[in-house]
Design a protein around this motif. Structure first.
Motif, PDB file in Angstrom:
ATOM      1  N   ASP A   1      -6.074  -4.583   5.728  1.00  0.00           N
ATOM      2  CA  ASP A   1      -6.878  -5.084   6.579  1.00  0.00           C
ATOM      3  C   ASP A   1      -8.319  -5.241   6.062  1.00  0.00           C
ATOM      4  O   ASP A   1      -9.009  -4.151   5.985  1.00  0.00           O
ATOM      5  CB  ASP A   1      -6.887  -4.118   7.821  1.00  0.00           C
ATOM      6  CG  ASP A   1      -7.643  -4.505   9.169  1.00  0.00           C
ATOM      7  OD1 ASP A   1      -8.182  -5.639   9.113  1.00  0.00           O
ATOM      8  OD2 ASP A   1      -7.462  -3.661  10.107  1.00  0.00           O
TER       9      ASP A   1
ATOM     10  N   ALA B   1     -11.911  -4.121   8.326  1.00  0.00           N
ATOM     11  CA  ALA B   1     -11.169  -3.467   9.276  1.00  0.00           C
ATOM     12  C   ALA B   1     -12.066  -3.149  10.383  1.00  0.00           C
ATOM     13  O   ALA B   1     -11.458  -2.894  11.605  1.00  0.00           O
ATOM     14  CB  ALA B   1     -10.561  -2.402   8.446  1.00  0.00           C
TER      15      ALA B   1
ATOM     16  N   GLY C   1     -10.823  -1.295  13.722  1.00  0.00           N
ATOM     17  CA  GLY C   1      -9.389  -1.038  13.742  1.00  0.00           C
ATOM     18  C   GLY C   1      -8.415  -1.887  14.569  1.00  0.00           C
ATOM     19  O   GLY C   1      -7.228  -1.395  14.585  1.00  0.00           O
TER      20      GLY C   1
ATOM     21  N   THR D   1      -5.534  -3.029  12.326  1.00  0.00           N
ATOM     22  CA  THR D   1      -4.739  -1.805  11.887  1.00  0.00           C
ATOM     23  C   THR D   1      -3.724  -1.176  12.844  1.00  0.00           C
ATOM     24  O   THR D   1      -2.687  -0.987  12.813  1.00  0.00           O
ATOM     25  CB  THR D   1      -5.820  -0.808  11.395  1.00  0.00           C
ATOM     26  OG1 THR D   1      -6.328  -1.281   9.954  1.00  0.00           O
ATOM     27  CG2 THR D   1      -5.051   0.550  11.069  1.00  0.00           C
ATOM     28  N   GLU D   2      -4.538  -1.063  13.980  1.00  0.00           N
ATOM     29  CA  GLU D   2      -3.727  -0.429  15.430  1.00  0.00           C
ATOM     30  C   GLU D   2      -2.369  -1.193  15.550  1.00  0.00           C
ATOM     31  O   GLU D   2      -1.336  -0.684  15.767  1.00  0.00           O
ATOM     32  CB  GLU D   2      -4.650  -0.689  16.364  1.00  0.00           C
ATOM     33  CG  GLU D   2      -3.777  -0.233  17.742  1.00  0.00           C
ATOM     34  CD  GLU D   2      -4.775  -0.305  18.957  1.00  0.00           C
ATOM     35  OE1 GLU D   2      -4.753   0.781  19.582  1.00  0.00           O
ATOM     36  OE2 GLU D   2      -5.285  -1.134  19.125  1.00  0.00           O
TER      37      GLU D   2
ATOM     38  N   ILE E   1       0.137  -0.638  12.492  1.00  0.00           N
ATOM     39  CA  ILE E   1       0.776   0.644  12.352  1.00  0.00           C
ATOM     40  C   ILE E   1       1.861   1.081  13.609  1.00  0.00           C
ATOM     41  O   ILE E   1       2.807   1.510  13.460  1.00  0.00           O
ATOM     42  CB  ILE E   1      -0.216   1.986  12.453  1.00  0.00           C
ATOM     43  CG1 ILE E   1      -0.863   1.773  13.615  1.00  0.00           C
ATOM     44  CG2 ILE E   1      -1.161   1.795  11.011  1.00  0.00           C
ATOM     45  CD1 ILE E   1      -1.969   3.050  13.691  1.00  0.00           C
TER      46      ILE E   1
ATOM     47  N   VAL F   1      -1.012   0.614   6.018  1.00  0.00           N
ATOM     48  CA  VAL F   1      -2.132   0.007   6.220  1.00  0.00           C
ATOM     49  C   VAL F   1      -3.267   0.564   5.174  1.00  0.00           C
ATOM     50  O   VAL F   1      -3.462   1.796   5.279  1.00  0.00           O
ATOM     51  CB  VAL F   1      -2.714  -0.219   7.687  1.00  0.00           C
ATOM     52  CG1 VAL F   1      -4.068  -1.064   7.703  1.00  0.00           C
ATOM     53  CG2 VAL F   1      -1.450  -0.853   8.354  1.00  0.00           C
TER      54      VAL F   1
ATOM     55  N   ALA G   1      -6.964  -0.059   5.076  1.00  0.00           N
ATOM     56  CA  ALA G   1      -7.943  -0.543   6.091  1.00  0.00           C
ATOM     57  C   ALA G   1      -9.271  -0.421   4.909  1.00  0.00           C
ATOM     58  O   ALA G   1      -9.690   0.543   4.264  1.00  0.00           O
ATOM     59  CB  ALA G   1      -8.287   0.373   7.013  1.00  0.00           C
TER      60      ALA G   1
ATOM     61  N   MET H   1     -12.818   4.632  12.408  1.00  0.00           N
ATOM     62  CA  MET H   1     -11.451   4.511  12.355  1.00  0.00           C
ATOM     63  C   MET H   1     -10.620   5.981  12.204  1.00  0.00           C
ATOM     64  O   MET H   1      -9.558   6.049  12.779  1.00  0.00           O
ATOM     65  CB  MET H   1     -11.135   3.351  11.273  1.00  0.00           C
ATOM     66  CG  MET H   1     -11.224   2.027  11.904  1.00  0.00           C
ATOM     67  SD  MET H   1     -10.619   0.982  10.428  1.00  0.00           S
ATOM     68  CE  MET H   1      -8.859   1.132  10.533  1.00  0.00           C
TER      69      MET H   1
ATOM     70  N   ILE I   1      -2.075   5.342   7.194  1.00  0.00           N
ATOM     71  CA  ILE I   1      -3.392   4.479   6.926  1.00  0.00           C
ATOM     72  C   ILE I   1      -4.025   5.023   5.793  1.00  0.00           C
ATOM     73  O   ILE I   1      -4.393   6.387   5.660  1.00  0.00           O
ATOM     74  CB  ILE I   1      -4.297   4.529   8.005  1.00  0.00           C
ATOM     75  CG1 ILE I   1      -3.657   3.879   9.270  1.00  0.00           C
ATOM     76  CG2 ILE I   1      -5.476   3.566   7.834  1.00  0.00           C
ATOM     77  CD1 ILE I   1      -4.492   4.214  10.719  1.00  0.00           C
TER      78      ILE I   1
ATOM     79  N   TYR J   1      -7.908   4.505   3.696  1.00  0.00           N
ATOM     80  CA  TYR J   1      -9.333   4.012   3.830  1.00  0.00           C
ATOM     81  C   TYR J   1      -9.774   3.747   2.846  1.00  0.00           C
ATOM     82  O   TYR J   1     -10.046   4.668   1.801  1.00  0.00           O
ATOM     83  CB  TYR J   1      -9.877   4.961   4.918  1.00  0.00           C
ATOM     84  CG  TYR J   1      -9.265   5.329   6.255  1.00  0.00           C
ATOM     85  CD1 TYR J   1      -9.540   4.451   7.395  1.00  0.00           C
ATOM     86  CD2 TYR J   1      -8.496   6.327   6.432  1.00  0.00           C
ATOM     87  CE1 TYR J   1      -8.893   4.673   8.733  1.00  0.00           C
ATOM     88  CE2 TYR J   1      -7.879   6.638   7.609  1.00  0.00           C
ATOM     89  CZ  TYR J   1      -8.022   5.765   8.529  1.00  0.00           C
ATOM     90  OH  TYR J   1      -7.474   6.020   9.805  1.00  0.00           O
TER      91      TYR J   1
END
Length: 140
Positions: free
Chosen positions: A21, A24, A27, A30-31, A34, A40, A42, A53, A63, A65
């Protein structure tokens, strides 16, 4: 959410695969990813957004990051099944280079889905939201 759902439909997302993403933000993409069972990565250039996030998705271990910019994404070549960039390109200096960089991280057969603004004349977005581009005209 219609844009996000349509992007996922176009990409043909599959549970268990990996998506990036890009840009991002809070999010939003991303939301959705998932919730469909994807892992993901991000990526955002703002530590503050990634911190937001992390607080929002506390307890989700699917996730990762990463701090990154459009010209140098912090991912290996051919490392993800999907790349999503929602409302991102109008913020980057060179959209063409950003797209090339997103393509670099895609596995063979992967999908890149871009959702952004149509071309417009809303000058306030440049001053108030720091947009670099007045949307895009994708007449094909």
């Amino acid at each position: 959410m219609a844009v996000r759902d349509k992007a996922f439909e176009i990409a043909g997302i599959v549970r268990g695969q990996v998506a990036a993403d890009i840009g991002a933000g809070t999010g939003f993409v991303t939301e959705g990813l998932i919730s469909h069972g994807l892992r993901v990565i991000a990526v955002d250039e703002s530590e503050a957004m990634l911190s937001h996030m992390k607080n929002r998705f506390i307890g989700f271990d699917s996730i990762e990051y990463q701090i990154g910019e459009s010209k140098t994404l912090p991912l290996d070549d051919a490392s993800v099944d999907y790349v999503f960039a929602n409302m991102y390109l109008h913020h980057v200096e060179s959209p063409g280079l950003a797209i090339k960089e997103m393509a670099r991280i895609l596995k063979s057969g992967g999908k890149l889905v871009l959702t952004d603004l149509d071309e417009h004349q809303f000058d306030f977005l440049i001053t108030d939201h720091h947009d670099r581009w007045m949307g895009f005209n994708l007449s094909i």
